[in-house]
Motif scaffolding. Structure first.
Motif, PDB file in Angstrom:
ATOM      1  N   GLY A   1      20.555  62.580 -22.764  1.00 21.59           N
ATOM      2  CA  GLY A   1      21.396  61.421 -22.541  1.00 21.59           C
ATOM      3  C   GLY A   1      22.094  61.444 -21.191  1.00 21.59           C
ATOM      4  N   THR A   2      21.781  62.449 -20.368  1.00 19.53           N
ATOM      5  CA  THR A   2      22.398  62.554 -19.040  1.00 19.53           C
ATOM      6  C   THR A   2      21.523  61.834 -18.022  1.00 19.53           C
ATOM      7  OG1 THR A   2      23.315  64.735 -19.621  1.00 19.53           O
ATOM      8  CG2 THR A   2      23.233  64.163 -17.277  1.00 19.53           C
ATOM      9  N   ASN A   3      22.066  60.820 -17.386  1.00 17.49           N
ATOM     10  CA  ASN A   3      21.367  60.125 -16.300  1.00 17.49           C
ATOM     11  C   ASN A   3      21.581  60.893 -15.004  1.00 17.49           C
ATOM     12  OD1 ASN A   3      20.065  57.707 -17.286  1.00 17.49           O
ATOM     13  ND2 ASN A   3      22.126  56.971 -17.811  1.00 17.49           N
ATOM     14  N   VAL A   4      20.485  61.198 -14.326  1.00 14.74           N
ATOM     15  CA  VAL A   4      20.568  61.925 -13.057  1.00 14.74           C
ATOM     16  C   VAL A   4      19.919  61.111 -11.949  1.00 14.74           C
ATOM     17  CG1 VAL A   4      20.675  64.203 -14.145  1.00 14.74           C
ATOM     18  CG2 VAL A   4      18.449  63.231 -13.553  1.00 14.74           C
ATOM     19  N   THR A   5      20.386  61.317 -10.742  1.00 16.62           N
ATOM     20  CA  THR A   5      19.830  60.687  -9.547  1.00 16.62           C
ATOM     21  C   THR A   5      19.011  61.722  -8.795  1.00 16.62           C
ATOM     22  OG1 THR A   5      21.796  59.289  -9.403  1.00 16.62           O
ATOM     23  CG2 THR A   5      20.453  59.465  -7.419  1.00 16.62           C
ATOM     24  N   ALA A   6      17.891  61.294  -8.247  1.00 14.46           N
ATOM     25  CA  ALA A   6      17.029  62.226  -7.504  1.00 14.46           C
ATOM     26  C   ALA A   6      17.830  62.928  -6.415  1.00 14.46           C
ATOM     27  CB  ALA A   6      15.848  61.466  -6.899  1.00 14.46           C
ATOM     28  N   GLY A   7      17.570  64.199  -6.236  1.00 15.95           N
ATOM     29  CA  GLY A   7      18.256  64.988  -5.210  1.00 15.95           C
ATOM     30  C   GLY A   7      18.412  66.428  -5.658  1.00 15.95           C
ATOM     31  N   THR A   8      19.078  67.207  -4.852  1.00 16.02           N
ATOM     32  CA  THR A   8      19.318  68.625  -5.131  1.00 16.02           C
ATOM     33  C   THR A   8      20.796  68.824  -5.424  1.00 16.02           C
ATOM     34  OG1 THR A   8      17.496  69.283  -3.689  1.00 16.02           O
ATOM     35  CG2 THR A   8      19.129  70.975  -4.216  1.00 16.02           C
ATOM     36  N   TYR A   9      21.081  69.622  -6.464  1.00 15.58           N
ATOM     37  CA  TYR A   9      22.453  69.841  -6.909  1.00 15.58           C
ATOM     38  C   TYR A   9      22.689  71.336  -7.077  1.00 15.58           C
ATOM     39  CZ  TYR A   9      22.186  64.874  -7.521  1.00 15.58           C
ATOM     40  OH  TYR A   9      22.018  63.544  -7.261  1.00 15.58           O
TER      41      TYR A   9
ATOM     42  N   ALA B   1      12.987  68.845 -12.633  1.00 16.52           N
ATOM     43  CA  ALA B   1      12.672  68.077 -13.838  1.00 16.52           C
ATOM     44  C   ALA B   1      12.681  66.592 -13.515  1.00 16.52           C
ATOM     45  CB  ALA B   1      13.687  68.377 -14.941  1.00 16.52           C
ATOM     46  N   ASN B   2      11.922  65.843 -14.265  1.00 17.53           N
ATOM     47  CA  ASN B   2      11.868  64.387 -14.142  1.00 17.53           C
ATOM     48  C   ASN B   2      13.112  63.782 -14.779  1.00 17.53           C
ATOM     49  OD1 ASN B   2      11.085  61.667 -15.455  1.00 17.53           O
ATOM     50  ND2 ASN B   2       9.530  61.968 -13.854  1.00 17.53           N
ATOM     51  N   ALA B   3      13.693  62.766 -14.139  1.00 21.52           N
ATOM     52  CA  ALA B   3      14.917  62.134 -14.634  1.00 21.52           C
ATOM     53  C   ALA B   3      14.749  61.588 -16.055  1.00 21.52           C
ATOM     54  CB  ALA B   3      15.353  61.021 -13.686  1.00 21.52           C
ATOM     55  N   ALA B   4      13.559  61.021 -16.356  1.00 22.10           N
ATOM     56  CA  ALA B   4      13.313  60.470 -17.699  1.00 22.10           C
ATOM     57  C   ALA B   4      13.300  61.589 -18.733  1.00 22.10           C
ATOM     58  CB  ALA B   4      11.987  59.705 -17.718  1.00 22.10           C
ATOM     59  N   THR B   5      12.711  62.731 -18.383  1.00 17.48           N
ATOM     60  CA  THR B   5      12.660  63.876 -19.301  1.00 17.48           C
ATOM     61  C   THR B   5      14.059  64.397 -19.583  1.00 17.48           C
ATOM     62  OG1 THR B   5      10.469  64.475 -18.472  1.00 17.48           O
ATOM     63  CG2 THR B   5      11.688  66.179 -19.648  1.00 17.48           C
ATOM     64  N   VAL B   6      14.868  64.499 -18.527  1.00 14.11           N
ATOM     65  CA  VAL B   6      16.240  64.985 -18.703  1.00 14.11           C
ATOM     66  C   VAL B   6      17.006  64.054 -19.638  1.00 14.11           C
ATOM     67  CG1 VAL B   6      18.436  65.470 -17.543  1.00 14.11           C
ATOM     68  CG2 VAL B   6      16.282  66.165 -16.466  1.00 14.11           C
ATOM     69  N   PHE B   7      16.881  62.746 -19.440  1.00 14.33           N
ATOM     70  CA  PHE B   7      17.609  61.802 -20.282  1.00 14.33           C
ATOM     71  C   PHE B   7      17.142  61.871 -21.737  1.00 14.33           C
ATOM     72  CE2 PHE B   7      18.454  57.759 -22.324  1.00 14.33           C
ATOM     73  CZ  PHE B   7      19.800  57.597 -22.040  1.00 14.33           C
ATOM     74  N   THR B   8      15.821  61.972 -21.916  1.00 15.05           N
ATOM     75  CA  THR B   8      15.264  61.942 -23.276  1.00 15.05           C
ATOM     76  C   THR B   8      15.459  63.257 -24.023  1.00 15.05           C
ATOM     77  OG1 THR B   8      13.603  60.387 -22.520  1.00 15.05           O
ATOM     78  CG2 THR B   8      13.171  61.489 -24.610  1.00 15.05           C
TER      79      THR B   8
END
Length: 191
Positions: free
Chosen positions: A166-174, A67-74
């Motif tokens: 509202g969760t800010n994520v950094t690119a990478g694998t978790y 998922a895109n970080a912006a999509t996750v946050f929004t």
């Protein structure tokens, strides 16, 4: 003297022949000189030994996509993974009941900040839309059964991941490691 040797040999030979017959006579129905014997009983028996309790056919990995970080946050992120179907064989032969649990770990990955955010805001599920069970670090019971389940697949539903908006994520694998545990409580007849 020859006569004594022959007589002693004959008596010894007769004793050897009588000994085995006497040993088996105790297990047979005795002949009666005074009454008709027209029935008898024989008991047959077999002993069963306890076997094992085992879990198998568990998925090795589940992919929740990307998922895109912006999509996750929004909007947050909701994804389902593979369907989980497992097998439990209970050959403990104790008329007991087994319990299957699964527990989640802390997230690991490329950014400590995102790991902390996922630990706070991401939830893992297992089940159907009508009956989702959150997989907790302390363990979540996902199935119970008995030896009646032997040889049958147990459908636990789909894996699910929900990350709150509202969760800010950094690119990478978790990743999160799920640990399965199977336990048994013996039946009342074997306690």
């Amino acid at each position: 003297m020859m006569f004594k040797k022959t007589l002693a040999s004959a008596v010894l030979g007769a004793a050897v022949l009588v000994a085995p017959v006497a040993a088996f006579a105790a297990n047979e129905t005795a002949a009666s000189d005074t009454a008709d014997v027209t029935s008898a009983t024989t008991t047959g028996s077999v002993k069963f030994e306890a076997g094992h309790l085992s879990l198998y056919n568990v998925n090795d990995a589940v992919d929740f996509g990307s998922a895109n970080a912006a999509t996750v946050f929004t909007n947050g992120y909701e994804a389902t993974g593979d369907d989980e179907s497992v097998n439990v064989d209970d050959y403990l032969a104790d008329e007991g009941k087994w319990t299957l649990k699964v527990s989640s770990s802390d997230w690991t990955g490329d950014s400590a900040k995102t790991v902390a955010a996922l630990n706070a805001n991401a939830k893992l599920y297992l089940g159907t839309d009508d009956a989702k069970k959150e997989i907790m670090p302390a363990g979540t019971v996902v199935a119970t059964g008995t030896a009646d389940n032997n040889g049958k697949a147990i459908d636990l539903g789909k894996y699910g991941l929900n990350i709150a908006s509202g969760t800010n994520v950094t690119a990478g694998t978790y990743t999160n490691t799920l640990t399965w545990s199977l336990s048994n409580v013996a039946g009342a007849t074997t306690k």
